[in-house]
Design a protein around this motif. Sequence first.
Motif, mmCIF file in Angstrom:
data_model
loop_
_atom_site.group_PDB
_atom_site.id
_atom_site.type_symbol
_atom_site.label_atom_id
_atom_site.label_comp_id
_atom_site.label_asym_id
_atom_site.label_seq_id
_atom_site.Cartn_x
_atom_site.Cartn_y
_atom_site.Cartn_z
ATOM 1 N N ARG A 311 0.762 -1.131 -0.047
ATOM 2 C CA ARG A 311 -0.120 0.197 0.152
ATOM 3 C C ARG A 311 0.779 1.155 0.160
ATOM 4 N NH1 ARG A 311 -3.639 -1.197 5.238
ATOM 5 N NH2 ARG A 311 -1.345 -1.351 5.977
ATOM 6 N N THR A 312 1.884 1.298 0.901
ATOM 7 C CA THR A 312 2.736 2.442 1.016
ATOM 8 C C THR A 312 3.439 2.656 -0.073
ATOM 9 O OG1 THR A 312 2.824 2.357 3.450
ATOM 10 C CG2 THR A 312 4.597 3.568 2.368
ATOM 11 N N LEU A 315 1.715 4.270 -3.114
ATOM 12 C CA LEU A 315 1.586 5.725 -2.959
ATOM 13 C C LEU A 315 3.066 6.466 -3.174
ATOM 14 C CD1 LEU A 315 -0.985 6.573 -0.004
ATOM 15 C CD2 LEU A 315 -1.278 5.725 -2.565
ATOM 16 N N GLU A 316 3.934 5.933 -2.625
ATOM 17 C CA GLU A 316 5.266 6.607 -2.843
ATOM 18 C C GLU A 316 5.548 6.590 -4.436
ATOM 19 O OE1 GLU A 316 7.392 5.298 1.425
ATOM 20 O OE2 GLU A 316 7.754 3.992 -0.346
ATOM 21 N N THR A 354 2.069 11.311 4.600
ATOM 22 C CA THR A 354 2.688 9.958 4.763
ATOM 23 C C THR A 354 2.321 9.213 5.826
ATOM 24 O OG1 THR A 354 4.408 11.038 5.952
ATOM 25 C CG2 THR A 354 4.719 10.642 3.635
ATOM 26 N N GLU A 355 2.618 7.850 5.924
ATOM 27 C CA GLU A 355 2.053 7.185 6.927
ATOM 28 C C GLU A 355 3.052 7.184 8.526
ATOM 29 O OE1 GLU A 355 1.810 2.229 7.967
ATOM 30 O OE2 GLU A 355 3.508 3.212 6.670
ATOM 31 N N ASP A 440 -1.870 8.171 3.376
ATOM 32 C CA ASP A 440 -1.402 7.031 3.758
ATOM 33 C C ASP A 440 -1.828 6.776 5.069
ATOM 34 O OD1 ASP A 440 -0.495 4.428 3.534
ATOM 35 O OD2 ASP A 440 1.659 5.294 3.388
ATOM 36 N N ASP A 441 -2.782 6.012 5.392
ATOM 37 C CA ASP A 441 -3.243 5.545 6.818
ATOM 38 C C ASP A 441 -3.429 6.812 7.521
ATOM 39 O OD1 ASP A 441 -4.267 3.848 8.626
ATOM 40 O OD2 ASP A 441 -2.165 2.742 8.860
ATOM 41 N N THR A 471 -5.122 4.903 1.662
ATOM 42 C CA THR A 471 -5.082 3.578 2.530
ATOM 43 C C THR A 471 -5.258 3.437 3.850
ATOM 44 O OG1 THR A 471 -2.618 3.793 3.355
ATOM 45 C CG2 THR A 471 -2.724 3.537 1.080
#
Length: 515
Positions: A311-312, A315-316, A354-355, A440-441, A471
């Motif tokens: 998932r991360t 997005l990255e 970002t997460e 991201d989360d 996410t």
Amino acid sequence: RGVRSIQLTSIMIAAAPLISIRHITKRYPGVVALDDVTFDVAPGELRAIVGENGAGKSTLMKILSGVVTEFDGELRLRDVAMNFTGTRDAEQAGVSIIHQELNLVEQLSAAANVFLGRELTHGVWLDDRAMERRTAELLAELECDIDPRSPVATLRVGDQQLVEIAKALALETEVLIMDEPTSALSESEVARLMRVIGRLRERGVTILYISHKMDEVFQLADSITVLRDGRHVETLAKADTNPREITHRMVGREIEATHVEPRPIGDVVLEVQKLSLAWPGHARRWRLEEISFSVRRGEIVGIAGLMGAGRTELLECLFGASTLPPLGRVLLEDKVVKFRHPAEAREAGLALVTEDRKRLGLFADLTVGQNITICELLHALEWGLIQPRREAAIAGEMVDRLGVKTAGLDAAITSLSGGNQQKAIIARWLLAKPKVLLLDDPTRGIDVGAKAELYRLMDQLCREGLSIVVTSSELPELLTISDRILVLCEGRLTGEFRRAEATEQRIMEAATRVA
């Protein structure tokens, strides 16, 4: 089990308190973080501490663990007044903490972090083998296979959290404070942690457990202490309350159910075609493998998957932040784009929250206002110089719009609660007026009230024409906010569901299916 619970509660009531918190007050400039808080915790108890972001939970736990040493009131441990001079002092007294924001040295190995400050030696030399062996034992107790020699910087957030937990377990503590310990863990890792907590309780460890997740609270806790606006609202036995009642006490009002009316969905804004990301040296070869999907204007596309699903990384790649250049094509408004750096993605109209908020999202040395405006300072310039009033007006408008709770724009960003820090980061990116917002989360470590506010904000932004890719580790969240949900498993796209057909069972089946 019910009889055992009743017996345990009776023992707690009869036992002298292990921890006594008496009239504790903590003030920061412009903010009263804690206001005359008083309650007791019995030995061997698992006490849940709940409240909205900014309620004072983390501040109180920092006082109990020696992170914060100056406050009014009294802290007693085993009926002895305690004045901890720091975390080492607290650890020697038998109190340790697992922080919500990870407190690891990224350049060191997992083993070096676990034994940081109390290294094992053989004569005058560090005994690396002994520390690695003991760390491996602790990680095995957590049922995970992290190499103790791995640098922490190479680990994902979930694995870093497990190293933080192993660090606390190594202290063989009497009182363990856990501040949102599952916020970055997958469902399987959470299940492991629950088993570890059970073993700690069998040893007689007293646990103070901060969580916004009511299912965790009611699964684990013997009793629940509610804080609101820095005050102790009430402490209740778990058997005498329910999640709805606790939530009401947390916020002082009923949380309205989030019901999203259908939104008009426009043309395709973002199209991803056979996106792949290599994984050199790994048996799987690909972190992401031939992923294709599209995102329409005004649409929220959720990305589901277990820890390590990609998932991360996805997005990255979209934001030009991956360690290796991805393969495949990405089209933004029908134009092929290939971002070599996040600055190029931002210029084109993408934004990424970002997460890892602490490491990748915040500028810890800057103020709240500066964190919000840092990407859009051109709007505050005149004759080549930043105009403080103009910058403050820009930041103030975003603080009001997102409801960021802060003592002022000049307050340190680190003085905000985790949820309000997240709002400030989102405000920063909204100033850039993106076409596609990547989240991201985004609700990790955010309370139920702030989550509902964020859901409404996302809905409002989409109605204004923004597209969102989000996410989340929480399937109910994705089911609530998403128009469509994509499911990843081991770097592959294994499922796609529209809102009407998505269920937790169908998503989990896709998340555990190797395409």
